[in-house]
Design a protein around this motif. Structure first.
Motif, PDB file in Angstrom:
ATOM      1  N   VAL A 128      13.373 -17.592  -8.600  1.00  4.33           N
ATOM      2  CA  VAL A 128      11.913 -17.643  -8.552  1.00  4.33           C
ATOM      3  C   VAL A 128      11.398 -16.266  -8.148  1.00  4.33           C
ATOM      4  O   VAL A 128      11.777 -15.723  -7.111  1.00  4.33           O
ATOM      5  CB  VAL A 128      11.413 -18.702  -7.546  1.00  4.33           C
ATOM      6  N   VAL A 129      10.569 -15.688  -9.012  1.00  2.00           N
ATOM      7  CA  VAL A 129       9.913 -14.414  -8.721  1.00  2.00           C
ATOM      8  C   VAL A 129       8.448 -14.740  -8.446  1.00  2.00           C
ATOM      9  O   VAL A 129       7.803 -15.424  -9.248  1.00  2.00           O
ATOM     10  CB  VAL A 129      10.022 -13.430  -9.903  1.00  2.00           C
ATOM     11  N   CYS A 130       7.959 -14.270  -7.319  1.00  5.26           N
ATOM     12  CA  CYS A 130       6.587 -14.578  -6.931  1.00  5.26           C
ATOM     13  C   CYS A 130       5.904 -13.312  -6.431  1.00  5.26           C
ATOM     14  O   CYS A 130       6.435 -12.615  -5.564  1.00  5.26           O
ATOM     15  CB  CYS A 130       6.617 -15.645  -5.845  1.00  5.26           C
ATOM     16  N   LYS A 131       4.747 -13.021  -6.982  1.00  4.56           N
ATOM     17  CA  LYS A 131       3.972 -11.851  -6.564  1.00  4.56           C
ATOM     18  C   LYS A 131       2.608 -12.323  -6.078  1.00  4.56           C
ATOM     19  O   LYS A 131       1.834 -12.893  -6.844  1.00  4.56           O
ATOM     20  CB  LYS A 131       3.829 -10.858  -7.709  1.00  4.56           C
ATOM     21  N   TRP A 132       2.352 -12.093  -4.797  1.00  6.74           N
ATOM     22  CA  TRP A 132       1.085 -12.467  -4.174  1.00  6.74           C
ATOM     23  C   TRP A 132       0.176 -11.254  -4.247  1.00  6.74           C
ATOM     24  O   TRP A 132       0.504 -10.193  -3.714  1.00  6.74           O
ATOM     25  CB  TRP A 132       1.322 -12.884  -2.728  1.00  6.74           C
ATOM     26  N   CYS A 133      -0.951 -11.402  -4.894  1.00  7.97           N
ATOM     27  CA  CYS A 133      -1.883 -10.293  -5.114  1.00  7.97           C
ATOM     28  C   CYS A 133      -3.174 -10.548  -4.334  1.00  7.97           C
ATOM     29  O   CYS A 133      -3.977 -11.410  -4.718  1.00  7.97           O
ATOM     30  CB  CYS A 133      -2.177 -10.152  -6.605  1.00  7.97           C
ATOM     31  N   TYR A 134      -3.342  -9.809  -3.254  1.00  6.57           N
ATOM     32  CA  TYR A 134      -4.506  -9.978  -2.377  1.00  6.57           C
ATOM     33  C   TYR A 134      -5.623  -9.023  -2.782  1.00  6.57           C
ATOM     34  O   TYR A 134      -5.362  -7.910  -3.228  1.00  6.57           O
ATOM     35  CB  TYR A 134      -4.099  -9.739  -0.923  1.00  6.57           C
ATOM     36  N   PRO A 135      -6.894  -9.456  -2.623  1.00  6.74           N
ATOM     37  CA  PRO A 135      -8.012  -8.604  -3.034  1.00  6.74           C
ATOM     38  C   PRO A 135      -8.052  -7.297  -2.248  1.00  6.74           C
ATOM     39  O   PRO A 135      -7.817  -7.281  -1.041  1.00  6.74           O
ATOM     40  CB  PRO A 135      -9.255  -9.446  -2.760  1.00  6.74           C
ATOM     41  N   ILE A 136      -8.322  -6.230  -2.966  1.00  5.68           N
ATOM     42  CA  ILE A 136      -8.363  -4.893  -2.354  1.00  5.68           C
ATOM     43  C   ILE A 136      -9.491  -4.815  -1.339  1.00  5.68           C
ATOM     44  O   ILE A 136     -10.610  -5.249  -1.590  1.00  5.68           O
ATOM     45  CB  ILE A 136      -8.547  -3.812  -3.441  1.00  5.68           C
ATOM     46  N   GLY A 165     -11.035  -1.953   1.735  1.00  3.05           N
ATOM     47  CA  GLY A 165     -10.969  -0.608   2.307  1.00  3.05           C
ATOM     48  C   GLY A 165     -10.415   0.418   1.347  1.00  3.05           C
ATOM     49  O   GLY A 165     -10.758   0.454   0.178  1.00  3.05           O
ATOM     50  N   GLU A 166      -9.517   1.242   1.856  1.00 10.19           N
ATOM     51  CA  GLU A 166      -8.969   2.380   1.107  1.00 10.19           C
ATOM     52  C   GLU A 166      -7.736   2.031   0.272  1.00 10.19           C
ATOM     53  O   GLU A 166      -7.113   2.913  -0.299  1.00 10.19           O
ATOM     54  CB  GLU A 166      -8.595   3.498   2.101  1.00 10.19           C
ATOM     55  N   HIS A 167      -7.364   0.763   0.229  1.00  6.31           N
ATOM     56  CA  HIS A 167      -6.147   0.389  -0.497  1.00  6.31           C
ATOM     57  C   HIS A 167      -6.330   0.533  -1.990  1.00  6.31           C
ATOM     58  O   HIS A 167      -7.436   0.484  -2.508  1.00  6.31           O
ATOM     59  CB  HIS A 167      -5.747  -1.042  -0.129  1.00  6.31           C
ATOM     60  N   LYS A 168      -5.197   0.711  -2.679  1.00  9.15           N
ATOM     61  CA  LYS A 168      -5.206   0.904  -4.126  1.00  9.15           C
ATOM     62  C   LYS A 168      -4.492  -0.256  -4.824  1.00  9.15           C
ATOM     63  O   LYS A 168      -3.619  -0.901  -4.247  1.00  9.15           O
ATOM     64  CB  LYS A 168      -4.512   2.223  -4.473  1.00  9.15           C
ATOM     65  N   ASN A 169      -4.859  -0.471  -6.071  1.00  8.29           N
ATOM     66  CA  ASN A 169      -4.231  -1.511  -6.880  1.00  8.29           C
ATOM     67  C   ASN A 169      -2.720  -1.295  -6.937  1.00  8.29           C
ATOM     68  O   ASN A 169      -2.249  -0.206  -7.240  1.00  8.29           O
ATOM     69  CB  ASN A 169      -4.826  -1.491  -8.295  1.00  8.29           C
ATOM     70  N   GLY A 170      -1.956  -2.331  -6.617  1.00  5.51           N
ATOM     71  CA  GLY A 170      -0.500  -2.247  -6.667  1.00  5.51           C
ATOM     72  C   GLY A 170       0.154  -1.746  -5.390  1.00  5.51           C
ATOM     73  O   GLY A 170       1.378  -1.746  -5.285  1.00  5.51           O
ATOM     74  N   GLU A 171      -0.633  -1.351  -4.418  1.00  5.29           N
ATOM     75  CA  GLU A 171      -0.084  -0.879  -3.147  1.00  5.29           C
ATOM     76  C   GLU A 171       0.498  -2.074  -2.379  1.00  5.29           C
ATOM     77  O   GLU A 171      -0.089  -3.155  -2.363  1.00  5.29           O
ATOM     78  CB  GLU A 171      -1.207  -0.235  -2.334  1.00  5.29           C
ATOM     79  N   PRO A 172       1.667  -1.905  -1.738  1.00  3.84           N
ATOM     80  CA  PRO A 172       2.244  -3.017  -0.973  1.00  3.84           C
ATOM     81  C   PRO A 172       1.284  -3.527   0.103  1.00  3.84           C
ATOM     82  O   PRO A 172       0.617  -2.755   0.778  1.00  3.84           O
ATOM     83  CB  PRO A 172       3.490  -2.408  -0.336  1.00  3.84           C
ATOM     84  N   TYR A 173       1.231  -4.830   0.241  1.00  3.25           N
ATOM     85  CA  TYR A 173       0.385  -5.515   1.219  1.00  3.25           C
ATOM     86  C   TYR A 173       1.266  -5.848   2.414  1.00  3.25           C
ATOM     87  O   TYR A 173       2.213  -6.632   2.292  1.00  3.25           O
ATOM     88  CB  TYR A 173      -0.173  -6.781   0.567  1.00  3.25           C
ATOM     89  N   THR A 174       0.987  -5.254   3.560  1.00  4.07           N
ATOM     90  CA  THR A 174       1.857  -5.443   4.725  1.00  4.07           C
ATOM     91  C   THR A 174       1.191  -6.251   5.840  1.00  4.07           C
ATOM     92  O   THR A 174       1.698  -6.293   6.952  1.00  4.07           O
ATOM     93  CB  THR A 174       2.328  -4.080   5.272  1.00  4.07           C
ATOM     94  N   ASN A 175       0.073  -6.896   5.522  1.00  8.43           N
ATOM     95  CA  ASN A 175      -0.577  -7.763   6.503  1.00  8.43           C
ATOM     96  C   ASN A 175       0.082  -9.136   6.513  1.00  8.43           C
ATOM     97  O   ASN A 175       0.900  -9.452   5.653  1.00  8.43           O
ATOM     98  CB  ASN A 175      -2.066  -7.925   6.157  1.00  8.43           C
ATOM     99  N   GLU A 189       6.996 -10.744  -3.362  1.00 12.15           N
ATOM    100  CA  GLU A 189       6.350  -9.466  -3.073  1.00 12.15           C
ATOM    101  C   GLU A 189       4.864  -9.711  -2.824  1.00 12.15           C
ATOM    102  O   GLU A 189       4.291 -10.656  -3.361  1.00 12.15           O
ATOM    103  CB  GLU A 189       6.527  -8.503  -4.247  1.00 12.15           C
ATOM    104  N   LYS A 190       4.271  -8.828  -2.010  1.00  8.18           N
ATOM    105  CA  LYS A 190       2.833  -8.914  -1.724  1.00  8.18           C
ATOM    106  C   LYS A 190       2.198  -7.562  -2.054  1.00  8.18           C
ATOM    107  O   LYS A 190       2.747  -6.517  -1.710  1.00  8.18           O
ATOM    108  CB  LYS A 190       2.573  -9.202  -0.236  1.00  8.18           C
ATOM    109  N   PHE A 191       1.060  -7.610  -2.729  1.00  7.83           N
ATOM    110  CA  PHE A 191       0.365  -6.391  -3.141  1.00  7.83           C
ATOM    111  C   PHE A 191      -1.137  -6.514  -2.904  1.00  7.83           C
ATOM    112  O   PHE A 191      -1.679  -7.615  -2.864  1.00  7.83           O
ATOM    113  CB  PHE A 191       0.559  -6.140  -4.647  1.00  7.83           C
ATOM    114  N   TRP A 192      -1.800  -5.361  -2.806  1.00  8.01           N
ATOM    115  CA  TRP A 192      -3.251  -5.291  -2.941  1.00  8.01           C
ATOM    116  C   TRP A 192      -3.496  -5.263  -4.440  1.00  8.01           C
ATOM    117  O   TRP A 192      -2.751  -4.615  -5.184  1.00  8.01           O
ATOM    118  CB  TRP A 192      -3.803  -4.017  -2.301  1.00  8.01           C
ATOM    119  N   ALA A 193      -4.538  -5.960  -4.916  1.00  3.50           N
ATOM    120  CA  ALA A 193      -4.753  -6.023  -6.359  1.00  3.50           C
ATOM    121  C   ALA A 193      -6.229  -6.124  -6.718  1.00  3.50           C
ATOM    122  O   ALA A 193      -7.005  -6.751  -6.000  1.00  3.50           O
ATOM    123  CB  ALA A 193      -4.007  -7.218  -6.935  1.00  3.50           C
TER     124      ALA A 193
END
Length: 131
Positions: free
Chosen positions: A60-68, A70-80, A113-117
């Motif tokens: 199972v591959v799962c990518k959680w994409c959280y709304p951008i 502040g200064e975060h960029k699309n595809g940047e790792p989400y560490t919250n 994986e978790k990302f800003w998106a």
């Protein structure tokens, strides 16, 4: 193989967030309000249940994409929060209840994986192992 994207703002609460009180000398655990998060996931996942459950070992591959924010960029790792292991537990439990597979012990590999998106949501791919 099954893959899909569920456009949504992914929940940040997980079912690891239980509260505890002591009543009459006994511990009692309660849900701290994350039921909404699980119901939201269940409603979105219910739209993608396979016609037949996976019967063999699955990855199972799962990518959680959280709304951008502040200064975060699309595809940047989400560490919250939440932690990835807690995300997996809730997700796999719900998918098991919905009939994606018979038991989540069938998952031999999980990539989360978790990302800003720019487009928030959750991408899921399920692959059955080949021998």
């Amino acid at each position: 193989m099954l893959n899909f994207f569920m456009p949504m703002i992914p929940p940040t609460a997980t079912h690891q967030e239980k509260g505890c009180v002591i009543k009459n000398g006994r511990r009692q655990y309660y849900d701290r309000g994350n039921g909404d998060a699980e119901e939201k996931l269940k409603a979105h996942l219910a739209q993608h249940v396979p016609q037949e459950p996976f019967t063999g070992a699955v990855r199972v591959v799962c990518k959680w994409c959280y709304p951008i924010k502040g200064e975060h960029k699309n595809g940047e790792p989400y560490t919250n929060k939440p932690d990835v292991d807690n995300l997996c537990k809730a997700l796999y439990d719900i998918m098991t209840k919905l009939g994606y597979w018979k038991d989540d012990k069938q998952i031999y590999s999980g990539i989360t994986e978790k990302f800003w998106a720019e487009v928030p949501g959750i991408y899921i791919r399920i692959e059955e192992a080949t021998t």
